[in-house]
Design an enzyme around this catalytic site. Structure first.
Site, short mmCIF file in Angstrom:
data_model
loop_
_atom_site.label_atom_id
_atom_site.label_comp_id
_atom_site.label_asym_id
_atom_site.label_seq_id
_atom_site.Cartn_x
_atom_site.Cartn_y
_atom_site.Cartn_z
N CYS A 179 -24.96 57.92 54.49
CA CYS A 179 -26.15 58.26 53.70
C CYS A 179 -25.77 59.14 52.52
CB CYS A 179 -27.17 58.99 54.57
SG CYS A 179 -27.71 58.04 56.02
N CYS A 184 -25.55 62.27 58.14
CA CYS A 184 -25.05 60.89 58.05
C CYS A 184 -24.10 60.74 56.85
CB CYS A 184 -26.24 59.95 57.93
SG CYS A 184 -25.83 58.26 57.46
#
Length: 103
Positions: free
Chosen positions: A31, A28
């Site tokens: 993230c 991600c």
């Protein structure tokens, strides 16, 4: 930040004190953007213990908690949900800190 190991651990941890679960994944991009700022955020909010939940390892935990976008946060105090910052959108340090302050 402690990394979640089992579903049973998730259930136990959310019922013990003040916890914030960070739902994330290695792939991600959004993230990875917040990863470097998380230690500073953890230091600013010592009342909470932060737990990393890998979305791919714990997809059932994510589904059970309606976490369909990452990075996302859910906060608990002795089993009671205090709040959630759940979406697929990129989050800034300021947004994360405002969420925690609002709990």
């Amino acid at each position: 930040m402690e990394k979640l190991q089992t579903v049973e651990q998730y259930d136990a941890l959310k019922n013990e004190g003040k916890k914030i679960f960070l739902f994330s994944a290695t792939w991600c991009g959004d993230c990875r953007v917040i990863e470097p700022i998380m230690p500073e955020i953890e230091t600013k909010f010592p009342d909470f213990t932060f737990i990393y939940v890998d979305r791919d390892e714990f997809i059932d935990v994510c589904a059970a908690n309606d976490v369909f976008g990452i990075p996302s946060f859910i906060a608990y105090d002795n089993g009671k949900e205090l709040g959630r910052f759940v979406s697929k959108d990129r989050k800034t340090q300021e947004q994360i800190e405002e969420f925690i302050q609002s709990l």
